[in-house]
Enzyme design. Structure first.
Site, PDB file in Angstrom:
ATOM      1  N   GLY A 113      -3.261   7.796  16.041  1.00  0.00           N
ATOM      2  CA  GLY A 113      -2.587   8.874  15.329  1.00  0.00           C
ATOM      3  C   GLY A 113      -1.089   8.786  15.197  1.00  0.00           C
ATOM      4  O   GLY A 113      -0.508   9.367  14.274  1.00  0.00           O
ATOM      5  N   ALA A 114      -0.391   8.099  16.093  1.00  0.00           N
ATOM      6  CA  ALA A 114       1.071   8.008  16.015  1.00  0.00           C
ATOM      7  C   ALA A 114       1.449   6.915  15.022  1.00  0.00           C
ATOM      8  O   ALA A 114       1.384   5.723  15.332  1.00  0.00           O
ATOM      9  CB  ALA A 114       1.661   7.713  17.391  1.00  0.00           C
ATOM     10  N   ASP A 115       1.829   7.324  13.807  1.00  0.00           N
ATOM     11  CA  ASP A 115       2.194   6.369  12.766  1.00  0.00           C
ATOM     12  C   ASP A 115       3.441   6.806  12.000  1.00  0.00           C
ATOM     13  O   ASP A 115       3.712   6.338  10.902  1.00  0.00           O
ATOM     14  CB  ASP A 115       1.029   6.173  11.783  1.00  0.00           C
ATOM     15  CG  ASP A 115       0.596   7.474  11.115  1.00  0.00           C
ATOM     16  OD1 ASP A 115       1.217   8.534  11.387  1.00  0.00           O
ATOM     17  OD2 ASP A 115      -0.363   7.438  10.325  1.00  0.00           O
ATOM     18  N   ARG A 120     -10.176  -0.997   7.804  1.00  0.00           N
ATOM     19  CA  ARG A 120      -9.312  -1.988   8.458  1.00  0.00           C
ATOM     20  C   ARG A 120      -8.747  -1.437   9.767  1.00  0.00           C
ATOM     21  O   ARG A 120      -8.540  -2.174  10.731  1.00  0.00           O
ATOM     22  CB  ARG A 120      -8.229  -2.504   7.528  1.00  0.00           C
ATOM     23  CG  ARG A 120      -7.192  -1.517   6.984  1.00  0.00           C
ATOM     24  CD  ARG A 120      -6.059  -1.303   7.971  1.00  0.00           C
ATOM     25  NE  ARG A 120      -4.810  -0.956   7.337  1.00  0.00           N
ATOM     26  CZ  ARG A 120      -3.916  -0.144   7.873  1.00  0.00           C
ATOM     27  NH1 ARG A 120      -4.171   0.465   9.043  1.00  0.00           N
ATOM     28  NH2 ARG A 120      -2.776   0.084   7.270  1.00  0.00           N
ATOM     29  N   LYS A 137       0.854  -1.183   0.000  1.00  0.00           N
ATOM     30  CA  LYS A 137       0.000   0.000   0.000  1.00  0.00           C
ATOM     31  C   LYS A 137       0.885   1.226   0.000  1.00  0.00           C
ATOM     32  O   LYS A 137       1.746   1.378   0.885  1.00  0.00           O
ATOM     33  CB  LYS A 137      -0.932   0.028   1.211  1.00  0.00           C
ATOM     34  CG  LYS A 137      -1.848   1.261   1.212  1.00  0.00           C
ATOM     35  CD  LYS A 137      -2.833   1.242   2.366  1.00  0.00           C
ATOM     36  CE  LYS A 137      -2.169   1.560   3.682  1.00  0.00           C
ATOM     37  NZ  LYS A 137      -3.124   1.634   4.794  1.00  0.00           N
ATOM     38  N   LYS A 163       5.682  11.520  16.023  1.00  0.00           N
ATOM     39  CA  LYS A 163       4.274  11.733  16.353  1.00  0.00           C
ATOM     40  C   LYS A 163       3.937  11.121  17.710  1.00  0.00           C
ATOM     41  O   LYS A 163       4.500  10.106  18.098  1.00  0.00           O
ATOM     42  CB  LYS A 163       3.368  11.103  15.286  1.00  0.00           C
ATOM     43  CG  LYS A 163       3.250  11.886  13.996  1.00  0.00           C
ATOM     44  CD  LYS A 163       2.150  11.285  13.137  1.00  0.00           C
ATOM     45  CE  LYS A 163       1.881  12.095  11.891  1.00  0.00           C
ATOM     46  NZ  LYS A 163       0.714  11.555  11.150  1.00  0.00           N
ATOM     47  N   GLN A 170     -11.362   8.870  10.566  1.00  0.00           N
ATOM     48  CA  GLN A 170     -10.887   7.778  11.409  1.00  0.00           C
ATOM     49  C   GLN A 170     -11.580   7.766  12.767  1.00  0.00           C
ATOM     50  O   GLN A 170     -11.907   6.698  13.295  1.00  0.00           O
ATOM     51  CB  GLN A 170      -9.367   7.859  11.596  1.00  0.00           C
ATOM     52  CG  GLN A 170      -8.750   6.604  12.170  1.00  0.00           C
ATOM     53  CD  GLN A 170      -9.173   5.335  11.457  1.00  0.00           C
ATOM     54  OE1 GLN A 170      -9.717   4.419  12.069  1.00  0.00           O
ATOM     55  NE2 GLN A 170      -8.927   5.269  10.158  1.00  0.00           N
TER      56      GLN A 170
END
Length: 323
Positions: free
Chosen positions: A226-228, A115, A72, A232, A143
């Site tokens: 949110g932390a990706d 997902r 992806k 972050k 989200q």
């Protein structure tokens, strides 16, 4: 035959026509199970800031035993909002692992949203207190909406929702999505909302801690979305160290998730809970965290499901792709 090979394209409308939330939940559960069982590969994540102001990433992997391989390409372009577009963008490609030829290109925006929501639902089922009734949600975007939707599906005891927005203003569109399903109200006091909640869901761009450590009451469960990316965070300093932490993938979480801020803290992978390799027994006073960074296997199991359905139902664009 190679000269008659085709490439299937599934655009947003095709994906929306094929999506079934319960099937997505099953596919995501399968992804975590395969990951724990060692049957699914997860390759290193690419996640980089761009000079254009966006963030671009690639998540890839495969399930050799089931003929699945792919990636992806996705990221976050905040300036899209100014043009009336969605800042999160994603495209998925399925590849034949035996030949390397592309099989299907899929608009990945809805897939990513669902997902991730399904993963959050599994985290709640496995980790949150069964008597949880109050939820605090940070964010009111796509989200946040799907996290809350799935939460209400798997946690029927949820009765009250407090949500917080970046501009401190109520979001009537967000509230209307949950009319009749729960009592929902806007809050401007983060610490108060967190302290009153059994479950906290953080679904923001991860620009910094959203509340104070002291606001988290014993027994609270937190789903963190949110932390990706490196740098972050949504949780305050010290919370990971005092919580029982579950992640989707240890290596990935300690690099780009909330766990990057406390990599020494012991964690459990959610797949190991599903396969029984690990056991999570919640004590009443435990604070628990599910650090969700998103696995390529989640995208691929869902993409495989959509590809099969599209072929069976003759949905999508089939383009000649000879080799």
């Amino acid at each position: 035959m190679p000269n008659t090979a085709t490439l299937k394209l599934l655009d947003r409308d095709h994906v929306d026509a094929l999506i079934n939330p319960e099937q997505i939940l099953f596919a995501v559960r399968e992804a975590f199970f395969l990951h724990s069982a060692g049957k699914g590969q997860v390759f290193p994540v690419v996640r980089e800031a761009l000079e254009t102001g966006g963030i671009f990433g690639i998540k890839s992997g495969g399930i050799s035993s089931e003929g699945v391989l792919g990636f992806k390409a996705a990221g976050f372009w905040p300036s899209n909002r100014g043009a009336g577009g969605e800042p999160h963008q994603a495209t998925i490609m399925l590849i034949d692992p035996a030949t390397g030829r592309p099989l299907c290109v899929i608009d990945g925006n809805t897939v990513t949203t669902l997902r991730t929501g399904a993963a959050g639902a599994l985290g709640l089922e496995l980790l949150a207190r069964k008597d949880s009734s109050r939820v605090c949600v940070f964010g009111s975007g796509v989200q946040a909406s799907i996290q809350l939707d799935y939460a209400l599906r798997v946690m029927p005891g949820i009765k009250e929702i407090e949500y917080l927005t970046y501009d401190r203003k109520p979001d009537q569109r967000f509230e209307s999505m949950f009319d009749g399903r729960c009592l929902i109200r806007h809050s401007m006091e983060a610490n108060d909302a967190v302290s009153r909640s059994d479950i906290v869901i953080t679904a923001t761009p991860g620009a910094g801690a959203l509340f104070d450590l002291e606001a988290v009451a014993p027994g609270t469960h937190l789903n963190c979305v949110g932390a990706d990316t490196r740098g972050k965070r949504e949780l305050p300093e010290g919370l990971i160290a005092k919580a029982r932490v579950v992640v989707d993938d240890i290596n990935q979480a300690t690099q780009i998730g909330e766990t990057q801020w406390a990599p020494e803290v012991p964690v459990i992978e959610i797949g190991d809970l599903l396969t029984g390799r690990q056991v999570f027994t919640r004590e009443a006073q435990d604070i628990s965290v599910f650090d969700m960074t998103g696995l390529a296997l989640q995208d691929l199991t869902v993409a495989r499901l959509l590809f099969k359905q599209a072929k069976n139902e003759s949905i999508g664009h089939d383009i000649s792709w000879p080799w």
